[in-house]
Each structure stands twice: as C-alpha cells, then as structure tokens.
Write an enzyme that holds these catalytic residues in place. Structure first.
Site, PDB file in Angstrom:
ATOM      1  N   ALA A  97       0.727  -1.134   0.053  1.00 57.32           N
ATOM      2  CA  ALA A  97      -0.185  -0.145   0.195  1.00 57.32           C
ATOM      3  C   ALA A  97       0.957   1.186  -0.163  1.00 57.32           C
ATOM      4  O   ALA A  97       0.461   2.191   0.539  1.00 57.32           O
ATOM      5  CB  ALA A  97      -0.871  -0.071   1.179  1.00 57.32           C
ATOM      6  N   ARG A 146      -3.305   8.965  -9.791  1.00 60.62           N
ATOM      7  CA  ARG A 146      -4.400   9.159 -10.593  1.00 60.62           C
ATOM      8  C   ARG A 146      -5.501   9.366  -9.826  1.00 60.62           C
ATOM      9  O   ARG A 146      -6.828   9.798 -10.443  1.00 60.62           O
ATOM     10  CB  ARG A 146      -4.813   7.807 -11.932  1.00 60.62           C
ATOM     11  CG  ARG A 146      -3.855   8.042 -12.802  1.00 60.62           C
ATOM     12  CD  ARG A 146      -4.004   7.056 -13.892  1.00 60.62           C
ATOM     13  NE  ARG A 146      -3.972   5.690 -13.808  1.00 60.62           N
ATOM     14  CZ  ARG A 146      -4.348   4.576 -14.094  1.00 60.62           C
ATOM     15  NH1 ARG A 146      -5.478   4.861 -14.896  1.00 60.62           N
ATOM     16  NH2 ARG A 146      -4.314   3.457 -13.484  1.00 60.62           N
ATOM     17  N   LYS A 180      -3.959   6.759  -1.461  1.00 60.04           N
ATOM     18  CA  LYS A 180      -5.197   6.138  -2.254  1.00 60.04           C
ATOM     19  C   LYS A 180      -6.048   5.042  -1.326  1.00 60.04           C
ATOM     20  O   LYS A 180      -7.099   4.967  -1.376  1.00 60.04           O
ATOM     21  CB  LYS A 180      -4.693   5.240  -3.617  1.00 60.04           C
ATOM     22  CG  LYS A 180      -5.570   4.303  -3.991  1.00 60.04           C
ATOM     23  CD  LYS A 180      -5.292   4.146  -5.601  1.00 60.04           C
ATOM     24  CE  LYS A 180      -4.264   3.025  -5.609  1.00 60.04           C
ATOM     25  NZ  LYS A 180      -4.007   2.594  -7.000  1.00 60.04           N
ATOM     26  N   LYS A 216     -26.769   9.429  20.666  1.00 62.33           N
ATOM     27  CA  LYS A 216     -25.238   9.187  20.773  1.00 62.33           C
ATOM     28  C   LYS A 216     -24.861   8.530  22.083  1.00 62.33           C
ATOM     29  O   LYS A 216     -25.250   9.102  22.938  1.00 62.33           O
ATOM     30  CB  LYS A 216     -24.468  10.455  20.513  1.00 62.33           C
ATOM     31  CG  LYS A 216     -22.919  10.226  20.204  1.00 62.33           C
ATOM     32  CD  LYS A 216     -22.078  11.690  20.913  1.00 62.33           C
ATOM     33  CE  LYS A 216     -22.270  11.497  22.396  1.00 62.33           C
ATOM     34  NZ  LYS A 216     -21.333  12.466  23.083  1.00 62.33           N
ATOM     35  N   TYR A 273     -32.613  15.177  21.245  1.00 63.90           N
ATOM     36  CA  TYR A 273     -31.181  14.575  21.241  1.00 63.90           C
ATOM     37  C   TYR A 273     -31.086  13.826  22.583  1.00 63.90           C
ATOM     38  O   TYR A 273     -31.243  14.392  23.717  1.00 63.90           O
ATOM     39  CB  TYR A 273     -30.140  15.865  21.125  1.00 63.90           C
ATOM     40  CG  TYR A 273     -28.827  15.318  21.295  1.00 63.90           C
ATOM     41  CD1 TYR A 273     -28.265  14.254  20.485  1.00 63.90           C
ATOM     42  CD2 TYR A 273     -28.004  16.002  22.530  1.00 63.90           C
ATOM     43  CE1 TYR A 273     -26.842  14.094  20.913  1.00 63.90           C
ATOM     44  CE2 TYR A 273     -27.067  15.776  22.405  1.00 63.90           C
ATOM     45  CZ  TYR A 273     -26.254  14.680  21.932  1.00 63.90           C
ATOM     46  OH  TYR A 273     -25.029  14.365  22.010  1.00 63.90           O
ATOM     47  N   ALA A 300     -41.368  14.970  23.292  1.00 66.91           N
ATOM     48  CA  ALA A 300     -40.801  15.785  21.937  1.00 66.91           C
ATOM     49  C   ALA A 300     -40.105  16.937  22.412  1.00 66.91           C
ATOM     50  O   ALA A 300     -40.376  17.406  23.332  1.00 66.91           O
ATOM     51  CB  ALA A 300     -41.986  16.166  21.247  1.00 66.91           C
ATOM     52  N   ASN A 314     -25.443  17.912  27.252  1.00 67.54           N
ATOM     53  CA  ASN A 314     -24.186  17.127  27.751  1.00 67.54           C
ATOM     54  C   ASN A 314     -23.014  17.765  27.740  1.00 67.54           C
ATOM     55  O   ASN A 314     -22.002  16.954  28.116  1.00 67.54           O
ATOM     56  CB  ASN A 314     -24.346  15.497  26.767  1.00 67.54           C
ATOM     57  CG  ASN A 314     -24.160  15.818  25.574  1.00 67.54           C
ATOM     58  OD1 ASN A 314     -24.516  16.936  24.969  1.00 67.54           O
ATOM     59  ND2 ASN A 314     -23.548  14.971  24.946  1.00 67.54           N
ATOM     60  N   ARG A 339     -39.733  25.675  35.531  1.00 69.32           N
ATOM     61  CA  ARG A 339     -40.107  26.608  34.831  1.00 69.32           C
ATOM     62  C   ARG A 339     -40.955  27.874  35.297  1.00 69.32           C
ATOM     63  O   ARG A 339     -41.284  27.534  36.512  1.00 69.32           O
ATOM     64  CB  ARG A 339     -40.993  26.180  33.379  1.00 69.32           C
ATOM     65  CG  ARG A 339     -42.079  25.499  33.877  1.00 69.32           C
ATOM     66  CD  ARG A 339     -42.901  25.449  32.522  1.00 69.32           C
ATOM     67  NE  ARG A 339     -43.698  23.773  32.615  1.00 69.32           N
ATOM     68  CZ  ARG A 339     -44.865  23.441  33.028  1.00 69.32           C
ATOM     69  NH1 ARG A 339     -45.578  24.613  33.929  1.00 69.32           N
ATOM     70  NH2 ARG A 339     -45.447  22.635  32.953  1.00 69.32           N
TER      71      ARG A 339
HETATM   72  C1  UD1 Z   1       1.122  -4.755 -10.605  1.00 69.95           C
HETATM   73  C2  UD1 Z   1       1.697  -5.927 -11.322  1.00 69.95           C
HETATM   74  C3  UD1 Z   1       1.039  -6.455 -12.753  1.00 69.95           C
HETATM   75  C4  UD1 Z   1      -0.054  -6.617 -12.169  1.00 69.95           C
HETATM   76  C5  UD1 Z   1      -0.784  -5.404 -11.629  1.00 69.95           C
HETATM   77  C6  UD1 Z   1      -2.421  -5.854 -11.188  1.00 69.95           C
HETATM   78  C7  UD1 Z   1       4.214  -5.749 -10.718  1.00 69.95           C
HETATM   79  C8  UD1 Z   1       5.655  -5.413 -11.301  1.00 69.95           C
HETATM   80  N1  UD1 Z   1       3.151  -5.680 -11.735  1.00 69.95           N
HETATM   81  O1  UD1 Z   1       1.142  -3.697 -11.649  1.00 69.95           O
HETATM   82  O2  UD1 Z   1       1.721  -7.506 -13.150  1.00 69.95           O
HETATM   83  O3  UD1 Z   1      -1.104  -7.119 -13.496  1.00 69.95           O
HETATM   84  O4  UD1 Z   1      -0.137  -5.022 -10.574  1.00 69.95           O
HETATM   85  O5  UD1 Z   1      -3.129  -4.871 -10.581  1.00 69.95           O
HETATM   86  O6  UD1 Z   1       4.017  -5.986  -9.641  1.00 69.95           O
HETATM   87  N2  UD1 Z   1       3.310  -0.688  -4.636  1.00 69.95           N
HETATM   88  C9  UD1 Z   1       4.376  -0.660  -3.390  1.00 69.95           C
HETATM   89  N3  UD1 Z   1       5.203   0.013  -3.517  1.00 69.95           N
HETATM   90  C10 UD1 Z   1       5.955   0.199  -4.673  1.00 69.95           C
HETATM   91  C11 UD1 Z   1       5.137   0.007  -5.912  1.00 69.95           C
HETATM   92  C12 UD1 Z   1       3.971  -0.412  -5.597  1.00 69.95           C
HETATM   93  O7  UD1 Z   1       3.634  -0.764  -2.054  1.00 69.95           O
HETATM   94  O8  UD1 Z   1       7.342   0.574  -4.980  1.00 69.95           O
HETATM   95  C13 UD1 Z   1       1.957  -1.185  -4.251  1.00 69.95           C
HETATM   96  C14 UD1 Z   1       1.028  -0.175  -4.685  1.00 69.95           C
HETATM   97  O9  UD1 Z   1       0.668   0.620  -3.822  1.00 69.95           O
HETATM   98  C15 UD1 Z   1      -0.229  -1.323  -5.241  1.00 69.95           C
HETATM   99  C16 UD1 Z   1       0.496  -2.462  -5.579  1.00 69.95           C
HETATM  100  O10 UD1 Z   1       1.875  -2.270  -5.062  1.00 69.95           O
HETATM  101  O11 UD1 Z   1      -0.973  -1.417  -4.111  1.00 69.95           O
HETATM  102  C17 UD1 Z   1       0.729  -2.579  -7.105  1.00 69.95           C
HETATM  103  O12 UD1 Z   1       1.621  -1.404  -7.609  1.00 69.95           O
HETATM  104  P1  UD1 Z   1       1.174  -0.707  -9.074  1.00 69.95           P
HETATM  105  O13 UD1 Z   1       2.290   0.262  -9.278  1.00 69.95           O
HETATM  106  O14 UD1 Z   1      -0.319  -0.372  -9.122  1.00 69.95           O
HETATM  107  O15 UD1 Z   1       1.635  -2.034  -9.940  1.00 69.95           O
HETATM  108  P2  UD1 Z   1       0.930  -2.245 -11.349  1.00 69.95           P
HETATM  109  O16 UD1 Z   1       1.786  -1.469 -12.400  1.00 69.95           O
HETATM  110  O17 UD1 Z   1      -0.647  -2.066 -11.276  1.00 69.95           O
HETATM  111 CA    CA Z   2      -2.245  -0.857 -10.088  1.00 72.31          CA
END
Ligand code: UD1
Ligand code: CA
Length: 448
Positions: A9, A15, A22, A333, A348, A362, A368, A422
């Site tokens: 992650a 994008r 993300k 709450k 509330y 009502a 609170n 009151r």
């Molecule tokens: C990767 C795969 C591709 C596959 C696709 C599926 C590789 C080289 N390619 O490509 O074969 O079809 O996913 O969606 O693995 N991430 C990191 N550190 C990094 C790079 C990426 O943690 O340095 C994580 C990203 O956050 C993401 C995942 O790895 O969750 C995939 O990375 P992304 O750059 O989206 O790979 P793709 O080019 O989509």
């Molecule tokens: Ca990807």
C-alpha cells in the site's frame, strides 16, 4: 501452515488526484485498505504487515484503528513491488510459514479464492492468482502452460505476441515466506520502468528448479482502484453485492437500490429496512427490528423488535434494547435506550441511559456538553420526561419520576417525584386585544 499477510500500500495513487493516500479513500464506509485486510484475515494469519510509503503516517494511524495487531512497514522510496515486499522483511523476522501478498487497492478478493490460492501451495512453490480478460491493457501477462506458470511479463516490457495473451496477473501471490524474501532480494531493475518487479520472482524461482503455478479467478475479484471513477464504480459494485447478500439472508428491503451498507454491517433475518437508509461502519441490527425510511446509523446496535425512524440518526455508542422506539428527527449518541422505552420525536439523547419503558417527550435535549467536558444523564425505568425538557447533565431522573413540559432540569429528580422547573404562567385578561389595537393604531398613524 502459519500464514503471514503482506499488504502492499505504498504506491502514490497519482491518478486519484488526491492529498489522501489512495488506500484510505472510503469504500463501503471504511478505508479501501480495510477490505484487503478483511479478506486476508480469512486466512487467519499469524502476522499482518502493511507496507506504506506515500502518506505513511496517515496509513499507520488507519491501520492501528482497523487492525491493531497488524504491523506497518515503511517503504521509502518506492522502487517497485519486489522492493515493497522486502520492506516487510524486518516485521517478518522469526516467522516461518507461508506469505501471501495482497494489494491495498484491490478490495474484492473473496475468502474462497484466497483459500484456493493457499491450497495450491501443495502443488507449487510459488502460486500467482490470475484472471482472463479480452482487454488486458496494462496488466502483467502470465506465461502459462496449463496451471504451470513459466513467467510474468509486464505490459511495458512485453512484445506483440505477449501483449496478445489474455491471462493476466492480479498481483496476489503465495509462497514460502523465506523463499519469497530471498527471491525478491535477487530481483533486478533492468526493465522499462526501472523498478524491482515482484513478478520477476517467477522466472527466478523456476531457474532454481522450484515449481510455479497459476490459480484463476474472476476478474471482478481482482479489480484494482486507480481513479475516482473506478472508486465510484467499485462502491456501486460493493453495494450491489451487499444488497443481494442481505436479501438472500432474509432481510426485507422495500427499495434496496437506495440502501447503503458498510463492510461490516450485520442485519438479522426478518429485519425490515425502508428506503434511503445509510449504514456507516459498526452497525448491528437484530432480527425483526425495523429501520424506517431516511435513517443514518453508525457504530450502534438495534435489538430485536426495536423500531427506528423515519428520519432518525443513531451515532456511535447508541444501543437500543428490545422493542425500544426511536422516532423521527431524533439523534442518539453514546446512550442506552432501554427495552420498550420511547423517544418519539425531535430529541437529542447523548451520553445517557434511558430506563425500561421510559417515555421521552418531544423536543427533549440532554445538555451533555459544557463546552469542555461531556456529562451523563440517567433516566430511570418508566420515567416520563415532559416535552421540551432540557436535562442539564450531569443529572438523574429517578425511576417513575416525571418532569413537567418545558422544564430545565439542573438537579436530580428522585424516583416517583415530579420536577417543575419553569416560570409559573401569568394570565392577563384582555391584554392581548388591547395590545393588538395599540400596535395597529401606531402602524396606521405612522403610515399616514
Ligand atoms: C502490478 C503488477 C502487474 C499486475 C498489476 C495488477 C508488478 C511489477 N506488476 O502492476 O503484473 O498485473 O499489479 O494490478 O508487480 N506498491 C508498493 N510499492 C511500490 C510499488 C507499488 O507498495 O514501490 C504497491 C501499490 O501501492 C499497489 C501495488 O503495489 O497497491 C501495485 O502497484 P502498482 O504500481 O499499481 O502496480 P501495477 O503497475 O498496477
Ligand atoms: Ca495498479
């Protein structure tokens, strides 16, 4: 076989065009990352490592909340997926068993597919989850012969014949953990992207005489989210699936398309959900409860036979006992509403306990918050709180006690007592008519 989960992650998610990492964008009321973690949890892993990079501090906070047993490893800079797996190595020290690699931005993997992936480890040293699509675009291509995997070629590095392959890499992999880390360390970056590709471990494994294989799944399961449009489409897909599951398990919904669930929403059999109801995270609704139209629920529990709404809001810590009733324009709450208690309108109730069969008139408000701290209100069983009562907490209304409508209650009311807080009403005969006449005359005089 013990399992470790590695959730990648660290990517930027360019994008998404966002300040937010993300994997923290919400899907089904929870960060996208929670879905991958939940899918992985089905494997009952001994260790979970989330690899964070972009927005690592925010990802770290979210992971602590979502899964306190998970470790967060920071990958800085981000040099590719193999490099990301290696970043998890310190958190895996001393671990012996299998490692499963998932992506934080791929929320729809099912338990069944992950189970098939780990089962295939009996036949292969490295297992890759693949899917077929007539439009393979930017996905890595799997070079396979039956279930044997020969290698993976990234689209950027592929020739025309490889680009024609419709069997793609989902990114999900399983292997012995030590083997995975050893192979990742051997990966180079002489490719079109200049990155360390996790996908290269397949060829490296085969060169060592290890067996690599592919397990196929439906493309819908491996859907990755890269843009806000894909996030919106994923939300729609998630909701459609949850609605279908709810109907299947015996929940009545009069207009399912307008009901929104969270990842962890639990609704019992024969519960009835009206139109336009939104479930935030952490909601359980027991069998036979009814949630009427236009309610918003989050972090709450609604017991058997209770009714909520229309137009009610249950916030975190709201707990409705059996047959309790919360009506329109009511907000609850951090409060327990006892069995058979009624909070019917425009009220509330926060940081409070309402006893069994109590009736809250009502326009009642538990005051609170004093601007600094929150204080509790306790209302006893069968108490009758008159309409428009302000309950200035901390305060207690005893069992069977009453408050007069319009009271501002600042001191405890003993059981069975009546509190009137009151000003006494003053009636001035004829006064209204005389006042009106004077005002009209003044207006007429001013205009002439
Ligand atoms: C990767 C795969 C591709 C596959 C696709 C599926 C590789 C080289 N390619 O490509 O074969 O079809 O996913 O969606 O693995 N991430 C990191 N550190 C990094 C790079 C990426 O943690 O340095 C994580 C990203 O956050 C993401 C995942 O790895 O969750 C995939 O990375 P992304 O750059 O989206 O790979 P793709 O080019 O989509
Ligand atoms: Ca990807």
């Amino acid at each position: 076989m013990p399992v470790a989960l590695i959730v990648l992650a660290a990517g930027m998610g360019t994008r998404m065009n966002s300040e937010v990492p993300k994997v923290l964008h919400p899907l089904g009321g929870v960060p996208m990352l929670a879905h991958a973690l939940a899918a992985g949890r089905a494997l009952d892993p001994d260790r979970v490592v989330v690899v964070a990079g972009h927005g690592a501090a925010a990802v770290d906070r979210a992971v602590r909340r979502l899964d306190p047993d998970a470790a967060v490893a920071v990958q800085e800079p981000q040099l590719g997926t193999a490099h990301a797996v290696l970043a998890a190595a310190p958190a895996l020290a001393g671990f012996a068993g299998d490692a499963v690699v998932l992506y934080g931005d791929t929320p729809f993997l099912t338990d069944a597919t992950l189970a098939r992936l780990t089962e295939a480890r009996g036949r292969f040293d490295v297992v890759v989850l693949g899917f077929e699509t007539p439009d393979p675009g930017r996905y890595g291509r799997l070079l396979a012969s039956g279930d044997d995997l020969l290698g993976i070629v990234e689209a950027k590095d592929a020739g025309p014949e490889e680009l024609a392959i419709e069997l793609c890499n989902s990114g999900v992999m399983a292997s012995d953990c030590a083997t995975l880390l050893r192979l990742c360390a051997a990966v180079g970056n002489a490719n079109a992207a200049g990155e360390y590709y996790l996908t290269d471990i397949v060829a490296l494994a085969r060169a060592e005489g290890l067996r690599a294989g592919v397990v196929r799944c439906d493309m819908a399961e491996t859907l990755g989210i890269n843009t806000r449009a894909e996030l919106a489409a994923a939300e729609a897909a998630f909701q459609a699936r949850r609605r279908a599951e709810m109907l299947e398990t015996g929940v009545t919904m009069t207009d399912p398309a307008t009901v929104h669930f969270a990842l962890d929403t639990v609704v019992g059999r024969d519960a009835v959900i009206g139109p336009h109801v939104v479930f935030g995270p952490g909601v359980t609704v027991e069998s036979g409860a009814e949630i009427r139209a236009f309610c918003h629920l989050e972090g709450c529990h609604v017991s058997r036979g209770a009714t909520v709404g229309p137009f009610a809001r249950l916030r975190p810590g709201a707990e409705l006992a059996e047959d309790a009733h919360v009506g329109n324009f009511v907000e609850i709450k951090n409060a327990l509403i006892g069995a058979d208690a009624k909070v019917g309108h425009l009220t509330y109730i926060g940081d409070a306990a309402v006893g069994e069969a109590a009736n809250i008139g009502a326009g009642t408000v538990t005051c609170n918050y004093d601007g600094v701290s929150k204080h509790r209100t306790t209302i006893g069983a069968r108490a009758f709180v008159g309409s428009g009562t302000m309950l200035v907490a901390p305060v207690q209304v005893g069992a069977g006690a009453m408050t007069a409508a319009g009271s501002t209650v600042t001191a405890d009311v003993p059981a069975e007592a009546l509190a009137v807080a009151r000003a006494r009403q003053v009636v001035k005969p004829g006064f209204a008519a005389r006042l009106m006449a004077r005002l009209r005359a003044a207006k007429a005089g001013g205009a002439g």
